[in-house]
Design an enzyme around this catalytic site. Structure first.
Site, PDB file in Angstrom:
ATOM      1  N   TYR A   1       5.252 -47.976 -21.729  1.00 10.72           N
ATOM      2  CA  TYR A   1       4.520 -48.400 -22.914  1.00 10.72           C
ATOM      3  C   TYR A   1       3.557 -49.544 -22.547  1.00 10.72           C
ATOM      4  CZ  TYR A   1       3.566 -49.965 -27.625  1.00 10.72           C
ATOM      5  OH  TYR A   1       2.928 -50.326 -28.781  1.00 10.72           O
TER       6      TYR A   1
ATOM      7  N   ASP B   1      14.447 -48.449 -21.968  1.00 10.40           N
ATOM      8  CA  ASP B   1      13.716 -48.241 -23.221  1.00 10.40           C
ATOM      9  C   ASP B   1      13.926 -46.777 -23.613  1.00 10.40           C
ATOM     10  OD1 ASP B   1      11.880 -47.764 -25.264  1.00 10.40           O
ATOM     11  OD2 ASP B   1      10.426 -49.206 -24.466  1.00 10.40           O
TER      12      ASP B   1
ATOM     13  N   LYS C   1       9.676 -45.782 -34.389  1.00  8.52           N
ATOM     14  CA  LYS C   1       9.417 -44.387 -34.043  1.00  8.52           C
ATOM     15  C   LYS C   1      10.490 -43.486 -34.662  1.00  8.52           C
ATOM     16  CE  LYS C   1       6.279 -46.659 -31.836  1.00  8.52           C
ATOM     17  NZ  LYS C   1       6.388 -47.051 -30.440  1.00  8.52           N
TER      18      LYS C   1
HETATM   19  C1  LIG Z   1       6.101 -48.232 -29.724  1.00  7.26           C
HETATM   20  C2  LIG Z   1       6.882 -48.538 -28.508  1.00  7.26           C
HETATM   21  C3  LIG Z   1       7.255 -49.846 -28.191  1.00  7.26           C
HETATM   22  C4  LIG Z   1       6.823 -51.035 -29.041  1.00  7.26           C
HETATM   23  O1  LIG Z   1       7.379 -50.980 -30.303  1.00  7.26           O
HETATM   24  P1  LIG Z   1       6.663 -51.629 -31.619  1.00  7.26           P
HETATM   25  O2  LIG Z   1       7.665 -51.327 -32.671  1.00  7.26           O
HETATM   26  O3  LIG Z   1       5.356 -50.945 -31.810  1.00  7.26           O
HETATM   27  O4  LIG Z   1       6.498 -53.076 -31.346  1.00  7.26           O
HETATM   28  C5  LIG Z   1       8.015 -50.032 -27.058  1.00  7.26           C
HETATM   29  N1  LIG Z   1       8.374 -49.012 -26.258  1.00  7.26           N
HETATM   30  C6  LIG Z   1       8.029 -47.744 -26.528  1.00  7.26           C
HETATM   31  C7  LIG Z   1       8.444 -46.650 -25.611  1.00  7.26           C
HETATM   32  C8  LIG Z   1       7.266 -47.461 -27.649  1.00  7.26           C
HETATM   33  O5  LIG Z   1       6.892 -46.196 -27.905  1.00  7.26           O
END
Ligand SMILES: *Cc1c(COP(=O)(O)O)cnc(C)c1O
Length: 398
Positions: free
Chosen positions: A105, A177, A202
């Site tokens: 990301y 992550d 997400k």
């Molecule tokens: C969107 C995302 C983030 C960051 O999250 P936010 O809620 O936008 O701050 C981190 N890691 C991944 C894989 C993401 O898709």
């Protein structure tokens, strides 16, 4: 209802946070919109004292996430980036070093380059699908390995068990992550990881209604450390966002089934399409890491990327011709979202580096939603045809 370890994640997604509301017996945990909480006697709060430290609705969300993670607790944040920032502020100090996935990301890259580097924290972004590259990147001051799998946006997979083994061997932490798959489709702790990171924005929320993040671990000392840093920097989730996220979690298992089903149908259709140059989806047998996906993931997920047999201009034109698929950043929602990573999420990365990672100007990322897959395909087809009809097809026949 007490959460029993025998319940399946799909059940825990619905019942994992039923702790409560002894007052009204409300089925939905109420939004506890209060900045502060009264003390029975001086300094004696009943449980919560101030909503920068903790809040009942955020607590309920933390229990729900811990239930699906299978951990004793989780800590929720206002954004996914606040969760990631808190993780690194919790375990790194000036002079320390972190090794991270290079397909990752964009915000995580920016955090290191723009913020942590200035505080004396070192980082190496390497190909974590290559164990030799990870070992070669280790330094005496390395403290943490941070992997993202599938990696954004080329779906590069990292072997969580193998990286966790390297971490254990060197006394390092391994954080994953897990935003793209969630604990329903990938279980980092069962593969040996120490910390799970989620952007709840997400799939966990799933409706584009909130922004949020979480950290989970079995390590009680680390959980306390995360709470201390959160209280200090002031990055706790809000009660209202926590409430909405709690509603999203309940349908996560059901939504993920359809996301995966639809993504598989679309990936096969794209792969067979003469105007499509390549498809990145861990559910395709043509994916070079198909075997790892089968071993490590419960399903391939709802995210895929592809490149057209077209110039960057025509790729943009195809995206602009879409009527149902929505041009937007973010992913994991009921709506199909389409993104151009090179100009959006990964726009800060120099072009040579992007090309090396496969994040070309022609790469399109699709977050496959819950619409009827035939309608998504029809939309893609009309957009392809409206721009590419008449173009020479390389090695194909229409
Ligand atoms: C969107 C995302 C983030 C960051 O999250 P936010 O809620 O936008 O701050 C981190 N890691 C991944 C894989 C993401 O898709």
């Amino acid at each position: 209802m007490p959460t029993q370890p025998t319940l399946h994640p799909a059940t825990l997604a619905i019942h994992g946070n039923r702790v409560y509301d002894s007052h009204l017996n409300a089925i939905l945990f109420p939004i506890c919109q209060s900045a502060t909480f009264s003390q029975d006697t001086v300094g004696q709060a009943k449980g919560h004292s101030y909503s920068r430290v903790s809040n009942p609705t955020v607590d309920a969300l933390e229990q729900a996430i811990a239930a699906i993670e299978g951990t004793p607790g989780s800590v929720c944040f206002r954004t996914g980036m606040a969760a990631i920032t808190t993780l690194f502020l919790s375990v790194l100090k000036s002079g320390d070093h972190a090794v991270l996935s290079e397909v990752i990301y964009g915000g995580t890259v920016r955090l290191f380059h723009e913020v942590l580097a200035g505080l004396g924290v070192e980082s190496s972004f390497v190909d974590t699908s290559n164990l030799g590259a990870v070992r070669a990147a280790l330094r005496p001051n390395t403290r943490i390995l941070f992997t993202e799998t599938p990696g954004n946006p080329t779906m590069t997979l990292t072997d969580i068990a193998a990286i966790s083994a390297i971490a254990r061997e060197h006394g390092l932490l391994h954080a994953v992550d897990n935003t793209f798959l969630t604990p329903l489709l990938q279980r980092p702790f069962e593969l040996g990881a120490d910390i799970s990171v989620l952007s709840t924005t997400k799939y966990i929320d799933g409706h584009n209604a909130t922004i949020g993040g979480s950290l989970a671990t079995h390590d009680g000392v680390l959980l306390e450390r995360f709470r201390l840093i959160r209280k200090t920097v002031g990055s706790i989730q809000s009660p209202f966002e926590a409430f909405l996220t709690l509603q999203g979690i309940k349908t996560l298992p059901a939504r993920l089934r359809i996301h995966c089903e639809n993504a598989m149908v679309i990936a096969h259709w794209l792969e067979a399409h003469p105007w499509v140059k390549r498809v990145y989806y861990p559910g395709l047998r043509s994916c070079p890491q198909f075997a790892l996906a089968e071993r490590q993931q419960k399903a391939p997920g709802g995210m895929l990327s592809f490149e057209l047999e077209a110039s960057a201009e025509d790729t943009f034109a195809v995206m602009n011709a879409l009527r149902l698929c929505t041009r937007a950043e973010s992913l994991g929602s009921v709506e199909t979202l389409i993104t151009h990573p090179a100009s959006a999420t990964h726009g800060d990365i120099p072009i040579e580096e992007r090309d090396r990672l496969g994040i070309t100007d022609r790469l399109i990322r699709l977050s496959v939603g819950l619409e009827a897959p035939e309608d998504i395909i029809a939309d893609l087809e009309q957009a392809f045809a409206s721009v590419l009809q008449g173009n020479a097809v390389v090695g194909g026949s229409l």
